[in-house]
Design a protein around this motif. Structure first.
Motif, PDB file in Angstrom:
ATOM      1  N   UNK A 150     186.421  39.610  98.959  1.00 15.92           N
ATOM      2  CA  UNK A 150     185.736  40.251  97.842  1.00 15.92           C
ATOM      3  C   UNK A 150     185.464  39.198  96.764  1.00 15.92           C
ATOM      4  N   UNK A 151     184.342  39.350  96.071  1.00 15.36           N
ATOM      5  CA  UNK A 151     183.943  38.397  95.033  1.00 15.36           C
ATOM      6  C   UNK A 151     184.476  38.854  93.677  1.00 15.36           C
ATOM      7  N   UNK A 152     185.031  37.912  92.914  1.00 13.29           N
ATOM      8  CA  UNK A 152     185.447  38.173  91.543  1.00 13.29           C
ATOM      9  C   UNK A 152     184.333  37.743  90.587  1.00 13.29           C
TER      10      UNK A 152
ATOM     11  N   UNK B  32     184.976  42.699  92.122  1.00  4.38           N
ATOM     12  CA  UNK B  32     185.944  43.025  91.078  1.00  4.38           C
ATOM     13  C   UNK B  32     185.571  42.212  89.851  1.00  4.38           C
ATOM     14  N   UNK B  33     185.353  42.887  88.737  1.00  3.22           N
ATOM     15  CA  UNK B  33     184.976  42.228  87.497  1.00  3.22           C
ATOM     16  C   UNK B  33     186.214  42.159  86.605  1.00  3.22           C
ATOM     17  N   UNK B  34     186.556  40.961  86.159  1.00  8.77           N
ATOM     18  CA  UNK B  34     187.761  40.742  85.357  1.00  8.77           C
ATOM     19  C   UNK B  34     187.371  40.498  83.912  1.00  8.77           C
TER      20      UNK B  34
ATOM     21  N   UNK C  80     186.596  47.331  87.858  1.00  2.00           N
ATOM     22  CA  UNK C  80     186.661  46.591  86.607  1.00  2.00           C
ATOM     23  C   UNK C  80     188.122  46.512  86.178  1.00  2.00           C
ATOM     24  N   UNK C  81     188.663  45.294  86.062  1.00  2.59           N
ATOM     25  CA  UNK C  81     190.047  45.097  85.636  1.00  2.59           C
ATOM     26  C   UNK C  81     190.029  44.513  84.227  1.00  2.59           C
TER      27      UNK C  81
END
Length: 289
Positions: A83-85, A62-64, A7-8
């Motif tokens: 990788x999927x965002x 990766x969750x933005x 998580x970013x």
């Protein structure tokens, strides 16, 4: 084995405290039996730090939590990796989320970000810098610069800075554009380099835009008065063929007769006199509704 997501979070994007958002994401992940690693951006070597976290943990997604600038940062960090965002749009500028129809409730966005299928987006390279949404030369970039210096946010902040920008407006620039095997010259107030259709206001600046077709569009706005610029800012612009030219391509070079303001994905960059533009071989996977 539990799934693992990175998580970013941009803690300052949109002027919103992200503590409650992080709590909601943590609870959602816990309920879904997913481990998360939370990284808060600091504006100090974020790209390399995000890349290192990805390589260390190899998360499935990766969750933005942020806006266009945060998405761009994460996408640059992992552009060579599969990788999927997932996007939770909580930034000052959410243009990409608008284009991808992601301006939904937090609960809907979390489900989409954690579980939905993806689109593989093109990446535009401009003088070695990456663009995933919209860049432009000219008056809007000047507005972005003025907006970044101001304290008032939202549409009214943009509109007030639009008026200030227009009051300080100088002569239009002349652009020489080499594209699709020919060179054209045009006077312009603004040239948009568009991978998509809409600005964050919802205005359609590039109706031909398809974000995964291997092409981008040059949208040349030859004339721009207060009424038209106000329509752009407020999201109501009507395209007028006599004032706007659109060119689709995968490569172009733009040179200007004097230094012109330039922005990428809602962030002011600098004054430039030359842009070399192409499509990157790398695509970015983004979860969509």
């Amino acid at each position: 084995m539990k799934k693992k997501f990175l998580i970013v979070v941009n803690p300052v994007s949109g002027g919103i405290d992200k503590t409650s958002f992080i709590d909601v994401v943590s609870d959602f992940a816990s309920n879904e039996n997913i481990n998360i690693i939370v990284y808060e951006t600091t504006m100090i070597k974020d790209i390399s730090k995000i890349r290192m976290l990805y390589l260390k943990h190899l998360p499935e997604r990766i969750i933005v939590l942020g806006g266009d600038g945060t998405i761009k940062m994460v996408a640059e960090a992992i552009e060579k990796y599969d990788v999927i965002l997932g996007i939770v749009p909580v930034g000052s500028s959410n243009g990409l989320a608008v284009d991808l129809d992601l301006m939904k409730s937090l609960e809907e966005n979390l489900y989409i970000a954690f579980y939905n299928d993806f689109i593989a987006l093109d990446t535009i390279v401009l003088n070695d810098q990456k663009c995933f949404h919209l860049s432009d030369l000219g008056i809007n970039a000047e507005l972005v610069k003025n907006y970044e210096k101001s304290n008032l946010r939202g549409k009214w902040g943009y509109f007030i800075q639009a008026i200030n920008t227009l009051l300080d407006l100088g002569d239009p620039f002349t652009a020489k554009i080499t594209v699709n095997g020919k060179t054209i010259e045009s006077e312009a107030r603004m040239i948009v380099i568009a991978n998509s259709q809409k600005y964050g206001t919802g205005v359609v600046i590039n109706p031909n835009g398809i974000m995964n077709d291997g092409l981008f569009e040059l949208v040349i706005l030859k004339r721009l008065d207060l009424m038209i610029f106000g329509e752009i800012i407020m999201g109501n612009m009507t395209l007028m063929p006599d004032k706007i030219e659109i060119i689709s391509t995968n490569k172009a070079v733009i040179t200007t007769n004097y230094p012109v303001s330039f922005q990428i994905d809602g962030e002011y960059c600098d004054l430039v006199t030359k842009l070399e533009i192409s499509i990157s071989p790398y695509k970015i996977k983004v979860a969509i509704p």
